[in-house]
Design a protein around this motif. Structure first.
Motif, PDB file in Angstrom:
ATOM      1  N   ARG A 128      49.503  46.307  54.576  1.00 47.26           N
ATOM      2  CA  ARG A 128      50.858  46.934  53.739  1.00 47.26           C
ATOM      3  C   ARG A 128      50.332  46.705  52.607  1.00 47.26           C
ATOM      4  NH1 ARG A 128      52.042  47.907  58.446  1.00 47.26           N
ATOM      5  NH2 ARG A 128      54.094  47.526  59.366  1.00 47.26           N
ATOM      6  N   ALA A 129      50.886  47.762  51.871  1.00 50.50           N
ATOM      7  CA  ALA A 129      50.462  47.891  50.403  1.00 50.50           C
ATOM      8  C   ALA A 129      51.604  48.358  49.503  1.00 50.50           C
ATOM      9  CB  ALA A 129      49.168  48.451  50.065  1.00 50.50           C
ATOM     10  N   TYR A 130      51.586  47.954  48.042  1.00 48.42           N
ATOM     11  CA  TYR A 130      52.543  48.590  47.006  1.00 48.42           C
ATOM     12  C   TYR A 130      51.350  48.983  46.146  1.00 48.42           C
ATOM     13  CZ  TYR A 130      56.612  46.491  49.246  1.00 48.42           C
ATOM     14  OH  TYR A 130      57.700  46.118  50.221  1.00 48.42           O
ATOM     15  N   GLY A 131      51.877  49.611  45.021  1.00 43.27           N
ATOM     16  CA  GLY A 131      50.855  49.984  43.693  1.00 43.27           C
ATOM     17  C   GLY A 131      50.121  48.874  43.498  1.00 43.27           C
ATOM     18  N   SER A 132      50.759  47.737  43.203  1.00 45.20           N
ATOM     19  CA  SER A 132      50.212  46.540  42.717  1.00 45.20           C
ATOM     20  C   SER A 132      49.031  46.115  43.593  1.00 45.20           C
ATOM     21  CB  SER A 132      51.383  45.474  42.521  1.00 45.20           C
ATOM     22  OG  SER A 132      52.073  45.161  43.744  1.00 45.20           O
ATOM     23  N   THR A 133      49.267  46.021  45.003  1.00 44.18           N
ATOM     24  CA  THR A 133      48.234  46.115  45.778  1.00 44.18           C
ATOM     25  C   THR A 133      46.981  46.853  45.675  1.00 44.18           C
ATOM     26  OG1 THR A 133      49.864  45.717  47.472  1.00 44.18           O
ATOM     27  CG2 THR A 133      47.839  45.477  48.297  1.00 44.18           C
ATOM     28  N   LEU A 134      47.114  48.093  45.260  1.00 44.56           N
ATOM     29  CA  LEU A 134      46.035  48.919  44.963  1.00 44.56           C
ATOM     30  C   LEU A 134      45.163  48.571  44.085  1.00 44.56           C
ATOM     31  CD1 LEU A 134      48.218  52.220  45.806  1.00 44.56           C
ATOM     32  CD2 LEU A 134      46.885  50.900  47.557  1.00 44.56           C
ATOM     33  N   GLU A 135      46.045  48.103  42.858  1.00 43.90           N
ATOM     34  CA  GLU A 135      45.492  47.627  41.522  1.00 43.90           C
ATOM     35  C   GLU A 135      44.539  46.340  42.018  1.00 43.90           C
ATOM     36  OE1 GLU A 135      46.253  46.353  37.009  1.00 43.90           O
ATOM     37  OE2 GLU A 135      47.795  46.884  38.294  1.00 43.90           O
ATOM     38  N   GLN A 136      45.274  45.420  42.543  1.00 45.31           N
ATOM     39  CA  GLN A 136      44.450  44.341  42.814  1.00 45.31           C
ATOM     40  C   GLN A 136      43.309  44.487  43.645  1.00 45.31           C
ATOM     41  OE1 GLN A 136      47.957  42.753  45.095  1.00 45.31           O
ATOM     42  NE2 GLN A 136      48.877  42.032  43.377  1.00 45.31           N
ATOM     43  N   GLY A 137      43.209  45.227  44.532  1.00 44.89           N
ATOM     44  CA  GLY A 137      42.014  45.438  45.454  1.00 44.89           C
ATOM     45  C   GLY A 137      40.939  46.657  44.733  1.00 44.89           C
ATOM     46  N   SER A 138      41.214  47.224  43.448  1.00 44.95           N
ATOM     47  CA  SER A 138      40.439  48.100  42.973  1.00 44.95           C
ATOM     48  C   SER A 138      39.185  47.495  42.073  1.00 44.95           C
ATOM     49  CB  SER A 138      41.251  48.943  42.021  1.00 44.95           C
ATOM     50  OG  SER A 138      41.735  48.391  40.879  1.00 44.95           O
ATOM     51  N   GLY A 139      39.044  46.416  41.866  1.00 41.03           N
ATOM     52  CA  GLY A 139      38.059  45.765  40.929  1.00 41.03           C
ATOM     53  C   GLY A 139      38.483  45.566  39.606  1.00 41.03           C
ATOM     54  N   LEU A 140      39.306  46.499  39.086  1.00 40.22           N
ATOM     55  CA  LEU A 140      39.971  46.545  37.630  1.00 40.22           C
ATOM     56  C   LEU A 140      40.311  45.337  37.327  1.00 40.22           C
ATOM     57  CD1 LEU A 140      40.450  48.067  35.110  1.00 40.22           C
ATOM     58  CD2 LEU A 140      42.690  48.727  36.016  1.00 40.22           C
ATOM     59  N   PRO A 141      40.993  44.318  37.932  1.00 31.76           N
ATOM     60  CA  PRO A 141      41.652  43.310  37.206  1.00 31.76           C
ATOM     61  C   PRO A 141      40.262  42.133  36.863  1.00 31.76           C
ATOM     62  CG  PRO A 141      42.974  43.796  39.354  1.00 31.76           C
ATOM     63  CD  PRO A 141      41.862  44.836  39.212  1.00 31.76           C
ATOM     64  N   SER A 142      39.378  42.116  37.799  1.00 30.31           N
ATOM     65  CA  SER A 142      38.359  41.425  37.337  1.00 30.31           C
ATOM     66  C   SER A 142      37.572  41.723  36.018  1.00 30.31           C
ATOM     67  CB  SER A 142      37.039  41.480  38.396  1.00 30.31           C
ATOM     68  OG  SER A 142      36.494  42.698  38.405  1.00 30.31           O
ATOM     69  N   VAL A 143      37.593  42.869  35.369  1.00 30.44           N
ATOM     70  CA  VAL A 143      36.989  42.953  33.833  1.00 30.44           C
ATOM     71  C   VAL A 143      38.000  43.086  33.154  1.00 30.44           C
ATOM     72  CG1 VAL A 143      35.206  44.374  34.922  1.00 30.44           C
ATOM     73  CG2 VAL A 143      37.216  45.484  34.394  1.00 30.44           C
ATOM     74  N   VAL A 144      39.410  42.572  33.255  1.00 25.63           N
ATOM     75  CA  VAL A 144      40.334  42.485  32.185  1.00 25.63           C
ATOM     76  C   VAL A 144      40.632  40.917  32.145  1.00 25.63           C
ATOM     77  CG1 VAL A 144      42.972  43.015  31.715  1.00 25.63           C
ATOM     78  CG2 VAL A 144      41.394  44.615  33.081  1.00 25.63           C
ATOM     79  N   GLY A 145      41.009  40.617  30.886  1.00 26.01           N
ATOM     80  CA  GLY A 145      41.248  39.388  30.353  1.00 26.01           C
ATOM     81  C   GLY A 145      40.186  38.722  29.428  1.00 26.01           C
ATOM     82  N   ASP A 146      40.445  37.403  29.313  1.00 25.81           N
ATOM     83  CA  ASP A 146      39.592  36.644  28.384  1.00 25.81           C
ATOM     84  C   ASP A 146      38.363  36.001  29.336  1.00 25.81           C
ATOM     85  OD1 ASP A 146      41.305  36.968  26.391  1.00 25.81           O
ATOM     86  OD2 ASP A 146      42.519  35.178  26.872  1.00 25.81           O
ATOM     87  N   PRO A 147      37.096  35.969  28.788  1.00 27.95           N
ATOM     88  CA  PRO A 147      36.076  35.375  29.341  1.00 27.95           C
ATOM     89  C   PRO A 147      36.313  33.992  29.949  1.00 27.95           C
ATOM     90  CG  PRO A 147      35.379  36.099  27.193  1.00 27.95           C
ATOM     91  CD  PRO A 147      36.775  36.285  27.152  1.00 27.95           C
ATOM     92  N   GLY A 148      35.817  33.800  31.112  1.00 26.46           N
ATOM     93  CA  GLY A 148      36.356  32.732  31.841  1.00 26.46           C
ATOM     94  C   GLY A 148      37.573  32.610  32.310  1.00 26.46           C
ATOM     95  N   GLY A 149      38.581  33.582  32.254  1.00 29.16           N
ATOM     96  CA  GLY A 149      39.773  33.590  32.484  1.00 29.16           C
ATOM     97  C   GLY A 149      40.051  34.313  33.801  1.00 29.16           C
ATOM     98  N   PRO A 150      41.131  34.254  34.418  1.00 23.19           N
ATOM     99  CA  PRO A 150      41.436  34.789  35.698  1.00 23.19           C
ATOM    100  C   PRO A 150      41.396  36.410  35.564  1.00 23.19           C
ATOM    101  CG  PRO A 150      43.539  34.055  35.010  1.00 23.19           C
ATOM    102  CD  PRO A 150      42.466  33.808  33.947  1.00 23.19           C
ATOM    103  N   PRO A 151      41.295  36.914  36.965  1.00 24.00           N
ATOM    104  CA  PRO A 151      41.759  38.477  36.862  1.00 24.00           C
ATOM    105  C   PRO A 151      43.060  38.872  36.596  1.00 24.00           C
ATOM    106  CG  PRO A 151      40.647  37.676  38.940  1.00 24.00           C
ATOM    107  CD  PRO A 151      41.106  36.755  38.200  1.00 24.00           C
ATOM    108  N   VAL A 152      43.319  39.727  35.668  1.00 22.87           N
ATOM    109  CA  VAL A 152      44.653  40.184  35.098  1.00 22.87           C
ATOM    110  C   VAL A 152      44.920  41.474  35.647  1.00 22.87           C
ATOM    111  CG1 VAL A 152      45.788  40.518  33.088  1.00 22.87           C
ATOM    112  CG2 VAL A 152      44.104  38.637  33.164  1.00 22.87           C
ATOM    113  N   MET A 153      46.105  41.575  36.153  1.00 21.11           N
ATOM    114  CA  MET A 153      46.897  42.862  36.502  1.00 21.11           C
ATOM    115  C   MET A 153      47.824  43.386  35.563  1.00 21.11           C
ATOM    116  SD  MET A 153      49.023  41.868  39.754  1.00 21.11           S
ATOM    117  CE  MET A 153      49.906  43.280  39.919  1.00 21.11           C
TER     118      MET A 153
END
Length: 810
Positions: free
Chosen positions: A530-555
């Protein structure tokens, strides 16, 4: 042979959007000639870079093209460019972003001699309006588009993704404009000129929240990293190993999530049934769920969530994305060559199965011509006819989609003139009408008062059919027998189980193009997730490069993946329809919406696959531009994004800050020199902006040619002066809700946007018009269908639905 291998494309200027648009054509075999100055497209020098100094971003945008070097100072350059354009089908013109020393050329004269030429040009804001001459960057555009302010820590500053998003969104819209023009030219022989605004293109991602704000008021605020209105939990959480994306929207999903974590007290709390109620107790709920999630790995929770039908997904690092064997097998990750380096890139997400895209390719060296495999002869166009027909007139679409992703795809086709017949059922109408089946909701016809449903379904006709009943199914097949396209975004097994799979429909109608828009793809091992638009972003790899160094992935704060999936879907079906018009052959499109989000992480995929270094996270800073960030302004939670994207901007900014010493300091003339005192520069900017109104700050900066954009809330866009100056927001008067605003498409053929020709249909509004007018049913037959509940105009209440299910079972 590629579906588009009969097309010749010329790309001029330097704009990521035109480059991506051109690459989408090249992926399906088109001959793309990219015109560059002797120093090369400036995008060749943008970070992130490979070990040998090649731009990973440029690499992603440009494989399978040829490069033509034209020197503006060479007297023969103009005639050579004129010759290239005169012999092409489509001119993609990025000079409105950066002319890149492109030789001048008389386009009007070329168009007179080649009336079939299709021309797409683009600018940051379009050719008129108060922002028309603004300096801009990817991040300042997103700030103004409402895509920054709702993301990040509650006390700020807002946190935004690295550059690259406007190029991809603009490229998709550009492809839609150009490909629809190809279809139009196949009918009337006319070339079309389209003008694209990157600002308006970016609003596709936030328009849903913009118009929800129209209905609900100013209630959205930034509430913390990976926390978003209107529901909770929707975010990214740490596990024993890896990060997990969670989206709980329905009460059933919340209960299942609590049961999975063995938190029966939360499950049984009647005050936590709805997400908006859970948002009031975030700290309490997180205090219980976070320790539980750390007891198992993200992959273990994902496996458990599949069993329980919970929309959760592991949040991959770039290295994990590259190693995903399924994505490699499907062509979502493809091999590319950049100079002497080989690596991987995000591929083409328009998964046409009959005429698949090329799987990877070579990025051209400066001036390198590449041979095209299986080039096709150019298709003859009819003699140009004087007409004002829309480009997709004559194309019929049967639309089984609901919600956001599918309907924005088919809305785009309808806006361009296609006859879109939307099929719902009184038992299961479009879920964006609302899923509340209580008597008060149904009897007051609240399902007709949803603005979000309305903005996705204008210019369509709507009928109801119960596809679980033989009569309803037979009528659907009769409609499909004469259709050009059918679209659905159900789970992959729904239409095949009903007897409407492509294997059945292709026998009824061989020219039919059918697209399934599922979350992971029809052949995926995760097809049942099951997936929503947020699920698609979460699984895309994009959140892993967003945010502060050392911080969590950000969506992001919106269901990003829905809009992106819908635009990719529109691009995919246009490609398939062009091929079907040429050959008479339809095909199946297996669109995986999660793959459609991967281009936003593409530069890091390329760079990491070649160099092996983990991607750097910059927070709100930038690898090329110094300074670059989101700075506080006067007033509560007011912010502005400022980007010195050109060294010439720096002394003007320094003077505004009252730092003449910085303006004349030789060591600060280049970004590399300013990097050493970046924190000091940022402090000076904050001191200057924090005492000033954000719009006054933007006006002062833009008067000096410095890229900047106020961080807007989505509701602010309803009064945005640029959008109003360009008539982007159109007013529609519809039954049940009266006058309400509607967004336009971000490209136009003249001064005005494409018109809203008909209001969004009420439930079953066009039953008689279509079933009688198109299929020839009599009044008696329509009455019988209504009496049997196969068609209707009123949504069923829960008790009525239960009775009907019992009747069907008995």
């Amino acid at each position: 042979m590629g579906a588009l291998s009969h097309l010749r494309i010329v790309e001029i200027g330097s704009a990521a959007a035109t480059s991506y648009c051109a690459r989408l054509f090249a992926d399906f075999g088109a001959d793309v000639q990219k015109v560059e100055p002797p120093a090369g497209d400036p995008l060749r020098r943008t970070a992130p870079l490979t070990p040998q100094g090649h731009s990973a971003w440029f690499g992603f945008l440009n494989f399978n093209k040829s490069s033509v070097v034209l020197d503006q100072s060479d007297v023969s350059a103009t005639s050579r460019l004129r010759e290239l354009i005169a012999g092409c089908d489509i001119l993609l013109d990025g000079r409105g972003i950066d002319a890149a020393n492109c030789p001048g050329v008389d386009l009007d004269a070329i168009k007179r001699n080649n009336p079939g030429l299709i021309h797409l040009d683009l600018a940051w804001f379009g050719d008129h309006g108060p922002y028309a001459n603004f300096a801009a960057t990817d991040s300042t555009i997103r700030a103004l588009s409402g895509l920054v302010k709702l993301v990040g820590p509650e006390q700020g500053p807002p946190m935004h993704a690295p550059d690259f998003q406007t190029g991809i969104l603009g490229g998709l819209w550009g492809f839609i404009a150009a490909a629809s023009s190809v279809l139009g030219r196949m009918q009337d022989g006319r070339g079309r000129s389209s003008h694209l605004s990157l600002f308006e293109a970016s609003i596709a991602v936030t328009e849903y929240i913009m118009f929800e704000a129209f209905q609900r008021g100013d209630i959205m605020r930034r509430i913390g990293v990976n926390r978003f209105w209107p529901t909770f939990p929707v975010g990214i959480y740490e596990t024993k190993q890896g990060w997990l994306g969670v989206t709980t929207v329905t009460p059933a999903q919340w209960r299942a999530f609590c049961e999975m974590l063995d938190l029966t007290d939360l499950r049984d709390d009647p005050t936590l049934v709805m997400g908006v109620d859970r948002l009031q107790r975030v700290a309490e709920i997180e205090g219980k769920i976070l320790p539980k999630l750390k007891q198992r790995s993200a992959q273990e929770w994902f496996a458990e969530g599949l069993k329980r039908k919970i929309p959760i997904v592991p949040v991959p690092e770039i290295a994990g994305l590259i190693a995903d064997e399924e994505k490699l097998a499907r062509g979502a990750i493809v091999p590319i060559t950049v100079g002497d380096e080989t690596g991987l890139s995000a591929g083409t997400m328009q998964r046409l199965t009959g005429t698949p895209p090329l799987r990877g390719g070579r990025v051209p060296d400066l001036g390198e011509q590449q041979a095209r495999p299986e080039a096709a002869p150019r298709a003859p166009a009819p003699k140009p006819a004087p007409t004002d027909r829309l480009p997709l007139e004559g194309i019929r679409v049967v639309d089984f989609s609901m919600g956001w992703a599918g309907p924005i795809c088919t809305r785009t086709l309808a806006d361009l003139g296609a006859d879109v017949v939307k099929i719902e059922a009184t038992q299961y109408p479009d879920w964006w009408r609302g899923v509340d089946r209580r008597p008060a909701y149904v009897l007051e016809q609240m399902y007709e008062k949803s603005v979000r449903y309305c903005i996705m379904n204008r210019n369509k006709r709507g009928i109801t059919l119960d596809l679980t009943r033989p009569k309803g199914l037979a009528l659907a097949k009769r409609l499909l027998a004469d259709a050009d396209l059918v679209v659905d975004n159900y789970s992959v097994e729904v239409l095949p189980k009903l007897g409407l799979g492509y294997d059945v429909l292709s026998k009824i109608n061989p020219k039919l193009v059918m697209m399934s828009m599922s979350a992971f793809g029809a052949g995926s091992v995760h097809r049942d997730c099951r997936a929503y638009g947020s699920t698609l972003e979460q699984g895309s790899g994009l959140p892993s490069v967003v945010g502060d160094p050392g911080g969590p992935p950000v969506m992001s704060h919106t269901a990003f993946g829905d809009a992106v999936g819908g635009l990719n879907g529109a691009a995919a079906v246009l490609t398939a329809l062009i091929h079907a018009r040429l050959t008479g052959q339809g095909q199946f499109i297996d669109l995986a919406q999660i793959e459609c989000m991967m281009p936003f992480a593409a530069p890091w995929i390329v760079a990491h696959s070649i160099g092996g270094r983990p991607p750097a996270k910059y927070g709100n800073r930038h690898p090329d531009f110094v300074p670059h960030g989101c700075f506080r302004c006067d007033g509560e939670d007011n912010w502005i994004v400022v980007a010195v994207s050109d060294d010439a901007m720096w002394p003007r900014l320094a003077q505004l800050l009252g730092r003449e010493d910085w303006a004349t300091d030789e060591t600060l003339k280049a970004a590399a020199g300013r990097r050493a005192v970046e924190a000091e520069i940022e402090a000076a900017i904050t001191a200057w902006t924090s005492a000033r109104d954000p719009d006054a700050v933007m006006a002062a900066l833009q008067a000096e040619g410095i890229a900047s954009g106020v961080a807007r809330l989505p509701i602010d866009l309803l009064q945005d002066p640029q959008l109003h100056a360009r008539d982007f927001i159109q007013q529609v008067d519809r039954a049940f809700i009266g006058k309400h605003p509607q967004p336009s498409m971000p490209f136009r053929e003249g001064d005005a946007p494409f018109a809203i020709r008909s209001v969004p249909p009420t439930l079953g509004e066009h039953n008689r018009e279509i079933l009688s007018g198109m299929l020839g049913l009599s009044d008696a037959e329509l009455e019988e269908l209504s009496r049997e509940g196969i068609i209707g105009t009123e949504m069923l209440m829960e008790e009525q639905l239960v009775k009907e299910k019992k009747r069907a079972a008995g």
